[in-house]
Write an enzyme that holds these catalytic residues in place. Structure first.
Site, PDB file in Angstrom:
ATOM      1  N   GLY A   1       1.611  -7.431  -0.662  1.00  0.00           N
ATOM      2  CA  GLY A   1       1.348  -6.504  -1.677  1.00  0.00           C
ATOM      3  C   GLY A   1       1.138  -7.347  -3.013  1.00  0.00           C
TER       4      GLY A   1
ATOM      5  N   ARG B   1      -8.299  -3.626   8.146  1.00  0.00           N
ATOM      6  CA  ARG B   1      -8.228  -2.553   8.936  1.00  0.00           C
ATOM      7  C   ARG B   1      -9.261  -1.476   8.916  1.00  0.00           C
ATOM      8  NH1 ARG B   1      -2.165  -0.489   7.244  1.00  0.00           N
ATOM      9  NH2 ARG B   1      -2.109  -1.830   5.561  1.00  0.00           N
TER      10      ARG B   1
ATOM     11  N   ASN C   1       8.179  -9.320  -1.650  1.00  0.00           N
ATOM     12  CA  ASN C   1       8.029 -10.971  -1.914  1.00  0.00           C
ATOM     13  C   ASN C   1       6.526 -11.100  -1.832  1.00  0.00           C
ATOM     14  OD1 ASN C   1       6.659 -10.482   0.663  1.00  0.00           O
ATOM     15  ND2 ASN C   1       7.760 -12.204   1.853  1.00  0.00           N
TER      16      ASN C   1
ATOM     17  N   LYS D   1      25.229  -0.095   5.620  1.00  0.00           N
ATOM     18  CA  LYS D   1      26.427   0.010   6.239  1.00  0.00           C
ATOM     19  C   LYS D   1      27.825  -0.366   5.109  1.00  0.00           C
ATOM     20  CE  LYS D   1      29.354  -2.438   9.425  1.00  0.00           C
ATOM     21  NZ  LYS D   1      29.518  -3.863  10.101  1.00  0.00           N
ATOM     22  N   ARG D   2      27.460  -1.094   4.068  1.00  0.00           N
ATOM     23  CA  ARG D   2      28.644  -1.600   3.056  1.00  0.00           C
ATOM     24  C   ARG D   2      28.762  -0.539   2.172  1.00  0.00           C
ATOM     25  NH1 ARG D   2      26.715  -6.336   2.769  1.00  0.00           N
ATOM     26  NH2 ARG D   2      25.207  -5.865   1.051  1.00  0.00           N
TER      27      ARG D   2
ATOM     28  N   PHE E   1       0.754  -1.147   0.020  1.00  0.00           N
ATOM     29  CA  PHE E   1       0.118   0.007   0.046  1.00  0.00           C
ATOM     30  C   PHE E   1       0.914   1.314   0.049  1.00  0.00           C
ATOM     31  CE2 PHE E   1      -2.180   2.827   3.457  1.00  0.00           C
ATOM     32  CZ  PHE E   1      -2.799   3.687   2.329  1.00  0.00           C
TER      33      PHE E   1
ATOM     34  N   TYR F   1       4.422  -7.947  15.867  1.00  0.00           N
ATOM     35  CA  TYR F   1       4.156  -6.620  15.042  1.00  0.00           C
ATOM     36  C   TYR F   1       5.087  -5.565  15.864  1.00  0.00           C
ATOM     37  CZ  TYR F   1       2.920  -2.840  11.918  1.00  0.00           C
ATOM     38  OH  TYR F   1       3.162  -1.827  11.228  1.00  0.00           O
TER      39      TYR F   1
ATOM     40  N   ASN G   1      19.365  -6.723   7.459  1.00  0.00           N
ATOM     41  CA  ASN G   1      20.048  -7.106   5.950  1.00  0.00           C
ATOM     42  C   ASN G   1      19.926  -5.533   5.295  1.00  0.00           C
ATOM     43  OD1 ASN G   1      20.397  -9.932   6.144  1.00  0.00           O
ATOM     44  ND2 ASN G   1      18.254 -10.497   5.708  1.00  0.00           N
TER      45      ASN G   1
HETATM   46  N1  LIG Z   1      -0.479   1.633   6.642  1.00  0.00           N
HETATM   47  C1  LIG Z   1      -0.093   2.077   7.980  1.00  0.00           C
HETATM   48  O1  LIG Z   1      -1.325   2.598   8.563  1.00  0.00           O
HETATM   49  C2  LIG Z   1       1.065   1.822   8.659  1.00  0.00           C
HETATM   50  C3  LIG Z   1       1.142   2.398   9.989  1.00  0.00           C
HETATM   51  C4  LIG Z   1       2.242   2.302  10.580  1.00  0.00           C
HETATM   52  C5  LIG Z   1       3.408   1.537   9.977  1.00  0.00           C
HETATM   53  N2  LIG Z   1       3.202   1.308   8.866  1.00  0.00           N
HETATM   54  C6  LIG Z   1       4.525   0.482   8.129  1.00  0.00           C
HETATM   55  O2  LIG Z   1       4.509   0.956   6.953  1.00  0.00           O
HETATM   56  C7  LIG Z   1       5.117  -0.039   5.997  1.00  0.00           C
HETATM   57  C8  LIG Z   1       4.176  -0.584   4.895  1.00  0.00           C
HETATM   58  O3  LIG Z   1       2.914  -0.770   5.323  1.00  0.00           O
HETATM   59  P1  LIG Z   1       1.716  -0.738   4.329  1.00  0.00           P
HETATM   60  O4  LIG Z   1       0.612  -0.449   5.003  1.00  0.00           O
HETATM   61  O5  LIG Z   1       2.244  -0.508   2.922  1.00  0.00           O
HETATM   62  O6  LIG Z   1       1.592  -2.533   4.483  1.00  0.00           O
HETATM   63  P2  LIG Z   1       1.599  -3.584   3.037  1.00  0.00           P
HETATM   64  O7  LIG Z   1       1.058  -4.763   3.938  1.00  0.00           O
HETATM   65  O8  LIG Z   1       0.669  -2.945   2.054  1.00  0.00           O
HETATM   66  O9  LIG Z   1       3.197  -3.461   2.590  1.00  0.00           O
HETATM   67  C9  LIG Z   1       3.931  -4.175   2.973  1.00  0.00           C
HETATM   68  C10 LIG Z   1       4.701  -4.846   1.919  1.00  0.00           C
HETATM   69  O10 LIG Z   1       5.790  -5.346   2.261  1.00  0.00           O
HETATM   70  C11 LIG Z   1       5.953  -6.720   1.429  1.00  0.00           C
HETATM   71  N3  LIG Z   1       6.562  -7.784   2.505  1.00  0.00           N
HETATM   72  C12 LIG Z   1       6.293  -8.305   3.584  1.00  0.00           C
HETATM   73  N4  LIG Z   1       7.198  -9.310   4.050  1.00  0.00           N
HETATM   74  C13 LIG Z   1       8.040  -9.126   3.271  1.00  0.00           C
HETATM   75  C14 LIG Z   1       9.391 -10.004   3.114  1.00  0.00           C
HETATM   76  N5  LIG Z   1       9.801 -10.807   4.171  1.00  0.00           N
HETATM   77  N6  LIG Z   1      10.172  -9.706   2.290  1.00  0.00           N
HETATM   78  C15 LIG Z   1       9.867  -8.745   1.329  1.00  0.00           C
HETATM   79  N7  LIG Z   1       8.857  -8.016   1.182  1.00  0.00           N
HETATM   80  C16 LIG Z   1       7.891  -8.267   2.128  1.00  0.00           C
HETATM   81  C17 LIG Z   1       4.420  -7.113   1.502  1.00  0.00           C
HETATM   82  O11 LIG Z   1       4.431  -8.073   0.260  1.00  0.00           O
HETATM   83  C18 LIG Z   1       3.944  -5.702   1.056  1.00  0.00           C
HETATM   84  O12 LIG Z   1       3.964  -5.376  -0.357  1.00  0.00           O
HETATM   85  C19 LIG Z   1       5.123  -1.495   7.088  1.00  0.00           C
HETATM   86  O13 LIG Z   1       6.508  -1.368   7.567  1.00  0.00           O
HETATM   87  C20 LIG Z   1       4.505  -1.126   8.252  1.00  0.00           C
HETATM   88  O14 LIG Z   1       4.846  -1.428   9.323  1.00  0.00           O
HETATM   89  C21 LIG Z   1       2.035   1.390   7.961  1.00  0.00           C
END
Ligand SMILES: NC(=O)c1ccc[n+]([C@@H]2O[C@H](COP(=O)([O-])OP(=O)(O)OC[C@H]3O[C@@H](n4cnc5c(N)ncnc54)[C@H](O)[C@@H]3O)[C@@H](O)[C@H]2O)c1
Length: 314
Positions: A36, A184, A32, A103-104, A11, A143, A97
Site C-alpha cells: 500500500g 493484475r 506497514n 477476543k480481548r 487498494f 497466498y 494477532n
Molecule cells: N483486490 C482483490 O481483487 C482481492 C481479492 C480477494 C481478496 N482480497 C483481499 O483483500 C485484502 C486487500 O487487498 P488489496 O487488493 O487492497 O491489496 P493491497 O496489496 O493493495 O492491500 C494490502 C495492504 O496490506 C498491507 N500489508 C501487507 N502486509 C502487511 C503486514 N504484514 N502488516 C501490515 N500491513 C500489511 C499492504 O501494505 C497494503 O496496504 C487482502 O487481504 C486481499 O487478500 C483482495
C-alpha cells in the site's frame, strides 16, 4: 464506533477507510506500506476521526476498538510471491494477532478471504460449500493456503472462544488505487493500453474472470460486517458477469482508444482457468448484488491510471 482497518493504505483498505469515515466512524488505519502507500490515504487526513499507525501485523499490538476489518496481506501475485514466507506469516500471524485483539476487547472481526481458496475449481460457479482445488505447495500456495489457515483460525476462535467473526471471500476486484505495477490483469491491460504497449494474454485467452468494481465490494464488506451476530459466512462477494481475458483486452483497447496489439504468452503456473462467484448467499443475507457494469468501472479505472501515468487525453 471505533474501527480498526488493517491494510488500510492498500487498494481496498483505502476505499474502506474512506467509506467508514464518511459514515461518521472513528477509523484507525494500520499498515506497514508493503504493497500500500500513504498517497492512497493522504486525502483522508483532514478527517479528525482518522488515525494512521505504521505497524507490521505479524507483531502483536494492543488496541481498543469495536470492529476490526483484517485486510492486511499483499493480494497480487507479484507482491505476495516477492517474499512468500512473509506472505504466509502475514495471513496466519496477522489473523492470530487481530483475533487476539477481538477476543480481548470483544470486538467483531471480519477477514477478507479470497476466491483463491477455491484454487483451480472443478465446479462452476463456485459456492461457499465447495472446498476447493488448491495446490498446497505451488507458487501461489503462500497466498491461497495462508488465507485458508486464516479462515480456519477465524472459525476456531469463534467455536472455541465465541469471538464474533465474519468471513468474506472476495473475487477479482478492480478500480482506482490499484497499484500500477501489481501485475493484475485490469491494471496490466489499462497501463499497457495507455502507454501503447502490447497487452499480454496468457494461454489462449479463453480463461475467464469476473471483475467487480471496488465500490460494489466495499458496500458488500460493510454490509457483511453489520449482519446479525451468529452469521459468520464465509460469503462470496464478486461480480458473476463472466468475461474472457481476451474480451477484457479488446474492451480496454477500445475504451482507451489505444493502438496497442494483443500478444500471446504461455500459461502461468497454477493460473485458474475459470472463476465465477455464486452470490446467492450474499443476495440473501446482505441484500446485495453488484451494480456497476464493467464498462462503467473500467472507464473510472482508466481515468485513474491515466492520471497516475501523468498522461493527458489524446
Ligand atoms: N483486490 C482483490 O481483487 C482481492 C481479492 C480477494 C481478496 N482480497 C483481499 O483483500 C485484502 C486487500 O487487498 P488489496 O487488493 O487492497 O491489496 P493491497 O496489496 O493493495 O492491500 C494490502 C495492504 O496490506 C498491507 N500489508 C501487507 N502486509 C502487511 C503486514 N504484514 N502488516 C501490515 N500491513 C500489511 C499492504 O501494505 C497494503 O496496504 C487482502 O487481504 C486481499 O487478500 C483482495
Amino acid at each position: 464506533m471505533r474501527i480498526l482497518v488493517t491494510g488500510g493504505a492498500g487498494f481496498l483498505g483505502s476505499h474502506l477507510c474512506e467509506r467508514l469515515l464518511k459514515d461518521g466512524h472513528e477509523v484507525i488505519c494500520l499498515d506497514n506500506y508493503f504493497s500500500g502507500k500513504r498517497a492512497n490515504i493522504l486525502h483522508l487526513r483532514d478527517y479528525q476521526n482518522f488515525e494512521i499507525i505504521r505497524h507490521d501485523i505479524v507483531e502483536p499490538i494492543l488496541l481498543e476498538v469495536e470492529q476490526i476489518y483484517n485486510l492486511a496481506c499483499p493480494a497480487s501475485p507479484v507482491h505476495y510471491q516477492y517474499n512468500p514466507v512473509k506472505t504466509v506469516k502475514t495471513s496466519v500471524l496477522g489473523a492470530i494477532n487481530t483475533l487476539g485483539i477481538a477476543k480481548r476487547v470483544r470486538a467483531r472481526i471480519l477477514l477478507t478471504s479470497t476466491s483463491e481458496v477455491y484454487g483451480d475449481p472443478e465446479v462452476h460457479p463456485q459456492k461457499e460449500e465447495y472446498w476447493g482445488n488448491v495446490n498446497p505447495n505451488g507458487e501461489r500456495s503462500c497466498y491461497d493456503e495462508g488465507k485458508r489457515v486464516a479462515e480456519c483460525l477465524m472459525m476456531n476462535y469463534h467455536r472455541q472462544n465465541k469471538v464474533d467473526i465474519k468471513i468474506v471471500r472476495i473475487f477479482n476486484t478492480y478500480g482506482p488505487r490499484m497499484a500500477i505495477n501489481d501485475g493484475r490483469v485490469v491494471s496490466n491491460f489499462c497501463v499497457a493500453a495507455l502507454k501503447g504497449e502490447p497487452l499480454e494474454l496468457y494461454g489462449d485467452g479463453s480463461a475467464t474472470r469476473s471483475f467487480a468494481y471496488v465500490d460494489d465490494i466495499i458496500e458488500a464488506i460493510v454490509r457483511m460486517m453489520n449482519t446479525p451476530t451468529g452469521f459468520t459466512g464465509p460469503v462470496n462477494i464478486g461480480n458473476p458477469d463472466e468475461f474472457t481475458v481476451e474480451e477484457l483486452a479488446k474492451l480496454t483497447i477500445e475504451m482507451t482508444g489505444s493502438s496497442s496489439k494483443i500478444v500471446r504468452k504461455p500459461t502461468r503456473a497454477d493460473d485458474p482457468t475459470r472463476r465465477r462467484p455464486d452470490i446467492t448467499l450474499a443476495k440473501k443475507h446482505l441484500g446485495w448484488e453488484p451494480k456497476i457494469a464493467l464498462r462503467d468501472g473500467l472507464a473510472r479505472s482508466i481515468e485513474y491510471f491515466r492520471s497516475e501515468l501523468k498522461l493527458t487525453r489524446a
